[in-house]
Design a protein around this motif. Structure first.
Motif, PDB file in Angstrom:
ATOM      1  N   LEU A 137       0.815  -1.213   0.000  1.00  0.00           N
ATOM      2  CA  LEU A 137       0.000   0.000   0.000  1.00  0.00           C
ATOM      3  C   LEU A 137       0.853   1.269   0.000  1.00  0.00           C
ATOM      4  O   LEU A 137       0.539   2.217  -0.720  1.00  0.00           O
ATOM      5  N   THR A 138       1.939   1.291   0.772  1.00  0.00           N
ATOM      6  CA  THR A 138       2.662   2.539   1.029  1.00  0.00           C
ATOM      7  C   THR A 138       4.032   2.649   0.368  1.00  0.00           C
ATOM      8  O   THR A 138       4.573   3.749   0.282  1.00  0.00           O
ATOM      9  N   GLY A 139       4.618   1.524   0.004  1.00  0.00           N
ATOM     10  CA  GLY A 139       5.975   1.531  -0.525  1.00  0.00           C
ATOM     11  C   GLY A 139       7.039   1.444   0.560  1.00  0.00           C
ATOM     12  O   GLY A 139       8.224   1.370   0.258  1.00  0.00           O
ATOM     13  N   PHE A 140       6.640   1.445   1.839  1.00  0.00           N
ATOM     14  CA  PHE A 140       7.604   1.363   2.935  1.00  0.00           C
ATOM     15  C   PHE A 140       8.068  -0.070   3.135  1.00  0.00           C
ATOM     16  O   PHE A 140       7.288  -1.003   3.019  1.00  0.00           O
ATOM     17  N   PHE A 152       2.715   9.631   8.341  1.00  0.00           N
ATOM     18  CA  PHE A 152       2.941   8.318   7.725  1.00  0.00           C
ATOM     19  C   PHE A 152       2.512   8.344   6.254  1.00  0.00           C
ATOM     20  O   PHE A 152       3.283   7.995   5.363  1.00  0.00           O
ATOM     21  N   PHE A 153       1.275   8.797   6.011  1.00  0.00           N
ATOM     22  CA  PHE A 153       0.781   8.778   4.633  1.00  0.00           C
ATOM     23  C   PHE A 153       1.330   9.934   3.800  1.00  0.00           C
ATOM     24  O   PHE A 153       1.397   9.825   2.573  1.00  0.00           O
ATOM     25  N   ASP A 154       1.766  11.019   4.437  1.00  0.00           N
ATOM     26  CA  ASP A 154       2.429  12.083   3.683  1.00  0.00           C
ATOM     27  C   ASP A 154       3.740  11.580   3.079  1.00  0.00           C
ATOM     28  O   ASP A 154       4.153  12.025   2.010  1.00  0.00           O
ATOM     29  N   LYS A 155       4.402  10.655   3.750  1.00  0.00           N
ATOM     30  CA  LYS A 155       5.676  10.099   3.279  1.00  0.00           C
ATOM     31  C   LYS A 155       5.478   8.907   2.331  1.00  0.00           C
ATOM     32  O   LYS A 155       6.409   8.489   1.650  1.00  0.00           O
ATOM     33  N   ALA A 156       4.286   8.354   2.306  1.00  0.00           N
ATOM     34  CA  ALA A 156       4.016   7.143   1.528  1.00  0.00           C
ATOM     35  C   ALA A 156       3.929   7.441   0.029  1.00  0.00           C
ATOM     36  O   ALA A 156       3.599   8.552  -0.385  1.00  0.00           O
ATOM     37  N   HIS A 157       4.218   6.414  -0.744  1.00  0.00           N
ATOM     38  CA  HIS A 157       3.971   6.426  -2.185  1.00  0.00           C
ATOM     39  C   HIS A 157       2.849   5.425  -2.404  1.00  0.00           C
ATOM     40  O   HIS A 157       3.097   4.230  -2.609  1.00  0.00           O
ATOM     41  N   LEU A 158       1.615   5.903  -2.332  1.00  0.00           N
ATOM     42  CA  LEU A 158       0.449   5.029  -2.370  1.00  0.00           C
ATOM     43  C   LEU A 158       0.414   4.218  -3.663  1.00  0.00           C
ATOM     44  O   LEU A 158       0.638   4.765  -4.740  1.00  0.00           O
ATOM     45  N   ARG A 165      -8.322   3.969   6.000  1.00  0.00           N
ATOM     46  CA  ARG A 165      -9.329   2.916   5.820  1.00  0.00           C
ATOM     47  C   ARG A 165      -8.887   1.882   4.774  1.00  0.00           C
ATOM     48  O   ARG A 165      -9.247   0.710   4.875  1.00  0.00           O
ATOM     49  N   TYR A 166      -8.118   2.301   3.781  1.00  0.00           N
ATOM     50  CA  TYR A 166      -7.520   1.327   2.860  1.00  0.00           C
ATOM     51  C   TYR A 166      -6.674   0.330   3.659  1.00  0.00           C
ATOM     52  O   TYR A 166      -6.783  -0.881   3.484  1.00  0.00           O
ATOM     53  N   LEU A 167      -5.823   0.859   4.527  1.00  0.00           N
ATOM     54  CA  LEU A 167      -4.960  -0.011   5.328  1.00  0.00           C
ATOM     55  C   LEU A 167      -5.782  -0.900   6.247  1.00  0.00           C
ATOM     56  O   LEU A 167      -5.523  -2.100   6.347  1.00  0.00           O
TER      57      LEU A 167
END
Length: 120
Positions: free
Chosen positions: A44-47, A65-71, A99-101
């Motif tokens: 989901l995030t690329g992490f 967390f999601f600001d740093k993610a590459h969805l 909610r995706y997570l």
């Protein structure tokens, strides 16, 4: 049913570290592993594992967390209801990502095959 401004504001303040143990306990209770949970988070995030562990240690909020993610571009294929909300109807981007997570963790815990969880 769309989310309220209060609900969306709560998503900004919740830390990933406070929710992660619940995700892990949920999947392990159902016979899944930490590695599978991390695979879902990575999809989901690329992490990767080290980043996930660092975010937990640093106490990042879901917003950070999601600001740093590459969805993942396929995230929009995650549909259905979670916590009483239809994911595809959620307008707030952060709330939708959280909610995706949540939905992916639920699917993993329910025993879905990893290919289906990862929309493969």
């Amino acid at each position: 049913m769309n989310t309220t401004p209060e609900h969306d504001e709560r998503m900004v303040k919740i830390t990933f570290a406070s929710v992660y143990p619940h995700y892990l306990a949920k999947v392990e209770r159902k016979g899944r592993t930490k590695e599978e949970l991390h695979q879902v988070i990575t999809w989901l995030t690329g992490f990767h594992d080290a980043e996930i562990e660092a975010f937990i240690a640093d106490g990042l909020t879901f917003k950070d967390f999601f600001d740093k993610a590459h969805l993942n571009p396929l995230a929009s294929l995650i549909k259905g209801s979670i916590c009483g909300y239809k994911i595809e109807e959620i307008e707030n981007p952060l709330t939708k990502n959280v909610r995706y997570l949540d939905k992916l963790v639920d699917e993993l815990a329910k025993g879905k095959k990893m290919e289906k969880v990862l929309r493969g």
